[in-house]
Design an enzyme around this catalytic site. Structure first.
Site, PDB file in Angstrom:
ATOM      1  N   SER A   5       0.843  -1.201   0.000  1.00  0.00           N
ATOM      2  CA  SER A   5       0.000   0.000   0.000  1.00  0.00           C
ATOM      3  C   SER A   5       0.877   1.249   0.000  1.00  0.00           C
ATOM      4  O   SER A   5       1.943   1.272   0.611  1.00  0.00           O
ATOM      5  CB  SER A   5      -0.890   0.026   1.239  1.00  0.00           C
ATOM      6  OG  SER A   5      -1.781  -1.055   1.237  1.00  0.00           O
TER       7      SER A   5
HETATM    8  N1  SAH Z   1      -0.672  -4.442   4.002  1.00  0.00           N
HETATM    9  C1  SAH Z   1      -0.087  -5.022   2.836  1.00  0.00           C
HETATM   10  C2  SAH Z   1      -0.984  -4.820   1.649  1.00  0.00           C
HETATM   11  C3  SAH Z   1      -0.820  -5.905   0.651  1.00  0.00           C
HETATM   12  S1  SAH Z   1      -1.981  -5.903  -0.654  1.00  0.00           S
HETATM   13  C4  SAH Z   1       1.302  -4.439   2.578  1.00  0.00           C
HETATM   14  O1  SAH Z   1       1.566  -3.305   3.011  1.00  0.00           O
HETATM   15  O2  SAH Z   1       2.109  -5.096   1.949  1.00  0.00           O
HETATM   16  C5  SAH Z   1      -3.286  -6.874   0.023  1.00  0.00           C
HETATM   17  C6  SAH Z   1      -2.984  -8.288   0.418  1.00  0.00           C
HETATM   18  O3  SAH Z   1      -4.229  -8.914   0.737  1.00  0.00           O
HETATM   19  C7  SAH Z   1      -2.335  -9.146  -0.652  1.00  0.00           C
HETATM   20  O4  SAH Z   1      -1.140  -9.685  -0.151  1.00  0.00           O
HETATM   21  C8  SAH Z   1      -3.376 -10.256  -0.931  1.00  0.00           C
HETATM   22  O5  SAH Z   1      -2.808 -11.505  -1.234  1.00  0.00           O
HETATM   23  C9  SAH Z   1      -4.151 -10.281   0.382  1.00  0.00           C
HETATM   24  N2  SAH Z   1      -5.490 -10.842   0.301  1.00  0.00           N
HETATM   25  C10 SAH Z   1      -6.398 -10.758  -0.711  1.00  0.00           C
HETATM   26  N3  SAH Z   1      -7.543 -11.410  -0.395  1.00  0.00           N
HETATM   27  C11 SAH Z   1      -7.355 -11.929   0.855  1.00  0.00           C
HETATM   28  C12 SAH Z   1      -8.164 -12.719   1.735  1.00  0.00           C
HETATM   29  N4  SAH Z   1      -9.396 -13.123   1.417  1.00  0.00           N
HETATM   30  N5  SAH Z   1      -7.645 -13.045   2.945  1.00  0.00           N
HETATM   31  C13 SAH Z   1      -6.390 -12.665   3.317  1.00  0.00           C
HETATM   32  N6  SAH Z   1      -5.576 -11.924   2.520  1.00  0.00           N
HETATM   33  C14 SAH Z   1      -6.054 -11.570   1.307  1.00  0.00           C
END
Ligand code: SAH
Length: 217
Positions: free
Chosen positions: A67
């Site tokens: 993000s």
């Molecule tokens: N806070 C993270 C944001 C990553 S993007 C950072 O700063 O790196 C969002 C993440 O949510 C991705 O890694 C994706 O694989 C995960 N995601 C998507 N759907 C999900 C679900 N149903 N349960 C858990 N994680 C999920």
């Protein structure tokens, strides 16, 4: 290897990033926590120099992105973390948001759906001294056995508000910050649980997250 170190160059870039966030009105407490986390070490070594650019939500592998700084700052501020708060995070990703929450004094339970990211981050964050409880699972289900939580943060775009997560909020003040929307753009929702099934909900602006997907893989 040297690029991964927290040199004066990176500290300077981080200060500049935080100065921009300060101008946007982000609270000092959040800025202090974000200063402590060396964001560039979450990037591939070839990309470290982009780590502090506001306009970059960079790729962290498996088609996912970290993000952007202002999104992390806003979600963190909205959560209004108190020391010792029990926080459930949906979407561990590279673990940057997890680290910021830990620096705010939260205890973090974090779920990631992608097995490769889960494995990578669960090993990497403790190397930086950040200890959270990591789960490879489906964020729609949350962690019923560990509930209730003071706060829940969802870092992927949810097509709807998962009922299981609502039920895992603490009564009388448990709060969830979740981007909701089916298309490319989501609206940030702030939900507070009152008693039983009574909730207050407010909305705050548009954001772009990768989608919250069903089931783990
Ligand atoms: N806070 C993270 C944001 C990553 S993007 C950072 O700063 O790196 C969002 C993440 O949510 C991705 O890694 C994706 O694989 C995960 N995601 C998507 N759907 C999900 C679900 N149903 N349960 C858990 N994680 C999920």
């Amino acid at each position: 290897m040297i690029d991964r170190m927290d040199t004066y160059l990176f500290q300077g870039k981080r200060k500049k990033m935080l100065e921009e966030l300060r101008h946007k009105g982000i609270k000092e407490e959040v800025l202090t926590a974000m200063f402590k986390v060396p964001r560039h070490v979450f990037y591939d070594s070839a990309l470290v120099h982009f780590a502090y650019d506001e306009n970059n939500a960079f790729h962290i592998g498996e088609g996912q992105t970290i993000s952007r700084p202002s999104t992390v700052a806003i979600q963190t501020e909205l959560l209004d973390i108190k020391k010792g708060d029990k926080v459930l995070e949906i979407g561990t990703g590279c673990g940057y948001q997890t680290a910021v929450l830990l620096e705010m004094g939260a205890k973090v339970w974090s779920i990631e759906r992608q097995s490769k990211l889960y494995e990578k981050t669960r090993l990497f964050l403790p190397q930086l001294g950040y200890n959270a409880r990591f789960y490879h699972g489906d964020g729609y289900k949350g962690l019923p056995l560990q509930a209730p939580f003071d706060k829940i943060i969802v870092t992927c775009g949810a097509p709807f508000i998962p009922k299981d997560l609502l039920l895992q909020l603490k009564e009388n003040g448990g709060m969830m910050v979740i981007p909701v929307g089916e298309g490319e753009v989501q609206v940030m929702n702030i939900i507070v649980r009152k008693t039983g099934m009574e909730f207050d909900k407010r909305e705050l602006g548009n954001f772009k997250f990768v989608p919250m997907l069903k089931d783990k893989r």
